[in-house]
Design an enzyme around this catalytic site. Structure first.
Site, short mmCIF file in Angstrom:
data_model
loop_
_atom_site.label_atom_id
_atom_site.label_comp_id
_atom_site.label_asym_id
_atom_site.label_seq_id
_atom_site.Cartn_x
_atom_site.Cartn_y
_atom_site.Cartn_z
N GLY A 29 5.46 0.42 -5.58
CA GLY A 29 6.26 -0.75 -5.25
C GLY A 29 6.42 -0.92 -3.75
N ASN A 30 7.33 -1.78 -3.35
CA ASN A 30 7.59 -2.00 -1.92
C ASN A 30 9.07 -2.28 -1.71
OD1 ASN A 30 8.00 -5.05 -1.91
ND2 ASN A 30 6.02 -4.86 -2.94
N HIS A 31 9.46 -2.39 -0.46
CA HIS A 31 10.88 -2.49 -0.10
C HIS A 31 11.45 -3.90 -0.11
CE1 HIS A 31 11.62 1.67 0.82
NE2 HIS A 31 10.54 1.73 1.58
#
Ligand code: C5P
Length: 223
Positions: A29-31
């Site tokens: 995933g990512n932030h």
């Protein structure tokens, strides 16, 4: 733009960040918090637009009067965007989409075996934004398409190159790094237009950047 300058316009916005399954409990995933996409949805609705917000893994309250569709992966986001873009006046891709996904998502949880771990093989995801542009003439003539990009340096020249590569009408280039953008309430950006324009948006609330985007989109509708 006036208070109701987007009245009767149908607008699709993607927000948040995709998750690509590795196994039933893990993901890549990512932030991305989704705050910028949600600010775009709130401001567009306040200006009278009929807004569909496709939200990838966002834990923010649904904006009032907005149709929110939750999605998880890039593939699911792509499918939902392509379905909803039909009949829309504008599509804004504010979501952070994973460039790669695990080639095969394992059906059961990966266990430690004591030996060398298996590498995770990756496959490239399709570029949703570029696909929207590529299929516009056939599926949504006249539709305004807006992308986002995060750059750390040479924001304008890197942004210009990306705008030309993606072929969208507007590219919002965020200045990132040094505590900027992710998860914060402020943003600083340059909005590049396919017509060669560059609109500097000073550091400020994500709503201010959102309203600048709608000013430019509204200008395209009325120009
Ligand atoms: O190439 P880059 O990922 O920097 O481009 C960012 C823009 O492209 C964003 O608007 C993002 O939503 C969109 N994007 C996409 N599909 C991908 C990767 C990025 O639509 N697979």
């Amino acid at each position: 733009g006036g208070a109701d300058d987007l009245a009767g316009r149908r607008i699709v916005i993607s927000a948040g960040g995709t998750r690509e399954a590795i196994d039933p409990v893990r993901f890549i995933g990512n932030h991305s918090s989704g705050k910028q996409g949600y600010a775009l949805a709130r401001t567009a609705a306040a200006r009278g637009a009929d807004v569909t917000l496709i939200a990838a893994n966002v834990s923010l309250p649904d904006p009032a009067g907005v149709d929110v569709i939750p999605v998880t992966s890039a593939a699911e986001l792509a499918e939902t965007v392509q379905e909803r873009r039909v009949g829309a006046d504008a599509v804004v891709m504010a979501a952070a989409v994973a460039d790669f996904r695990p080639s095969s998502s394992v059906g059961s949880k990966i266990k430690k075996s004591g030996g060398e771990p298996d590498p995770i093989e990756l496959t490239e995801n399709p570029d949703i934004l570029a696909d929207l542009v590529r299929t516009r003439a056939e599926r949504a003539p006249g539709q305004t398409i807006v992308g986002f990009a995060a750059e750390t340096d040479d924001v304008v020249s890197n942004g210009r190159t990306k705008l030309e590569r993606k072929g969208c009408d507007l590219l919002v280039v965020n200045q990132v790094g040094r505590g900027r953008a992710f998860g914060t309430d402020d943003n600083q950006a340059v909005i590049l237009g396919i017509d060669g324009s560059a609109t500097e948006v000073p550091r400020g609330p994500k709503e201010d950047l959102a309203d600048q985007v709608w000013d430019l989109v509204s200008g395209r509708f009325h120009g």
